[in-house]
Design an enzyme around this catalytic site. Structure first.
Site, PDB file in Angstrom:
ATOM      1  N   ASP A 123      -3.591   2.365  -5.480  1.00 10.13           N
ATOM      2  CA  ASP A 123      -2.000   2.281  -4.443  1.00 10.13           C
ATOM      3  C   ASP A 123      -2.235   1.046  -3.803  1.00 10.13           C
ATOM      4  OD1 ASP A 123      -4.372   3.086  -3.074  1.00 10.13           O
ATOM      5  OD2 ASP A 123      -4.207   4.874  -2.567  1.00 10.13           O
ATOM      6  N   GLU A 124      -2.733  -0.065  -4.115  1.00 12.96           N
ATOM      7  CA  GLU A 124      -2.983  -0.851  -3.773  1.00 12.96           C
ATOM      8  C   GLU A 124      -2.072  -2.238  -4.483  1.00 12.96           C
ATOM      9  OE1 GLU A 124      -5.436  -1.125   0.290  1.00 12.96           O
ATOM     10  OE2 GLU A 124      -6.006  -0.152  -1.207  1.00 12.96           O
ATOM     11  N   ASP A 131       0.910  -1.021   0.270  1.00 14.13           N
ATOM     12  CA  ASP A 131      -0.270   0.290  -0.070  1.00 14.13           C
ATOM     13  C   ASP A 131       0.931   1.668   0.074  1.00 14.13           C
ATOM     14  OD1 ASP A 131      -3.114   1.577   1.184  1.00 14.13           O
ATOM     15  OD2 ASP A 131      -0.923   2.095   1.854  1.00 14.13           O
TER      16      ASP A 131
END
Length: 376
Positions: free
Chosen positions: A109-110, A13
């Site tokens: 974003d993960e 993350d």
């Protein structure tokens, strides 16, 4: 009896992703409170991302700019640069793919990464592997990454959200038999997939924390919510057999991507930003395979599993394409035709009815219309 080996799965993350990218691009803002907002000129605009310094003043995502300025008058406000965020996200994906060929994008974003097959190259130390991934992402992109580690995707996600994001170093390995120690005492609202309505229902059943949910008889939850009851019980118990699935496959019949949003999105313009992100990723992959698609599909859903909202619709295009602007136009049309205005927590876009770009003959008018168009 067949023995199934435990896997080593990480959820990587990126901390305050949009804000981190902006700070990398503007070193002069390194030690200043910075937020990314949809329209900085409008004080009623919404905060999309806040850096850790801004958060230390109490600034949060989804609040209005005027509220954030009350908490932090010196706030630096920048507009979002979505294409740049997409490019950095793809750069991070490439970094992870150098550690394992099993990398799955969960959101911009993960990312999940299954390291089981390559762990031996790093001395069989999953923590050391996570440190190397974290270091490379920081050096090459300027973004600080956190890593939740477990034997499956659910545990990795829970570990990242509840532990790794909150500790120094940003890396933690959560064993399934230690869920009771690190997770079960947390309030039920912290569990992945629990919305506000489901939280209220669980409270009415006397279930206040994750451990109480994990120890509730499965039959009771199934009777109340069917398959959704089983899903939340499995999450609370760290049970998950789903594989980490790479986004690209050979001989694909469909190319798609989905994104779970960090909060409920209610404004059309902010949903469009995410749809553009998804369209850009899909079209780039489609072009990479030398393909074009004729059918566009769009899906959206809310956060509450006990009250289904959203839709899934598709549209047949006049001509096959792999051009982002064309796909995005069709996606926007579909979305705004069927969206009921309720909050959105997950979006998906797909391109199907694929054909080879090499064999498709553009008409003369199509050539003239597209002449000079630069596909980035």
């Amino acid at each position: 009896m067949t023995h199934i080996a435990k896997r080593s799965v990480m959820l990587i993350d990126m901390q305050s992703f949009y804000a981190s990218v902006e700070k990398t691009n503007h070193p002069e803002y390194k030690n200043k409170p910075l937020v990314v907002a949809g329209d900085p000129e409008r004080r009623s605009g919404i905060i999309l991302a806040a850096c850790p310094i801004a958060k230390s003043y109490g600034v949060t995502t989804a609040e209005a700019i005027w509220q954030a300025l009350k908490k932090c008058p010196d706030l630096v406000i920048v507009r979002p640069h979505m294409q740049q965020y997409i490019e950095v996200s793809m750069q991070i994906t490439k970094i992870l793919e150098s550690f394992s060929d099993l990398v799955e994008s969960y959101s911009i974003d993960e990312l999940f990464i299954d390291c089981s097959g390559s762990l031996h190259l790093f001395g069989n130390s999953i923590i050391e592997m996570a440190r190397q991934i974290q270091q490379r992402i920081l050096i090459e992109t300027g973004v600080y990454a956190r890593a939740g580690i477990g034997e499956n995707k659910v545990i990795a996600k829970i570990c990242c959200d509840m532990i790794a994001k909150k500790i120094e170093g940003g890396i933690f390995y959560l064993r399934k038999d230690e869920l009771y120690k690190h997770v079960w005492r947390n309030p039920i609202r912290d569990l992945w997939g629990i919305g506000s309505r489901m939280e209220k229902h669980l409270w009415n059943m006397g279930i206040r924390n994750i451990g109480q949910l994990a120890n509730t008889p499965l039959s009771k939850l199934r009777k109340r919510w069917g398959v959704n009851g089983e899903v939340i019980w499995r999450v609370a118990n760290g049970l998950d057999d789903s594989p980490v699935t790479p986004s690209s496959h050979s001989n694909q019949k469909i190319i798609g991507n989905g994104m779970t949003l960090p909060r409920d999105y209610r404004e059309g313009w902010e949903i469009e930003v995410v749809l553009l992100d998804l369209c850009s990723q899909i079209c780039r992959r489609t072009r990479g395979f030398g393909l074009m698609g004729s059918v566009v599909s769009v899906g959206c859903s809310g956060a509450d599993w006990d009250r289904a909202t959203g839709f899934s619709r598709q549209l047949k295009l006049v001509d096959p394409t792999n051009v982002t602007v064309d796909i995005y136009a069709a996606v926007k049309k579909l979305f705004h035709t069927y969206w009921d205005g309720l909050p959105v927590r997950r979006l998906s876009v797909a391109l199907s009815d694929l054909s080879s770009a090499d064999t498709y003959q553009l008409s003369f008018l199509k050539i003239m219309r597209r002449r000079g168009l630069l596909i980035k």
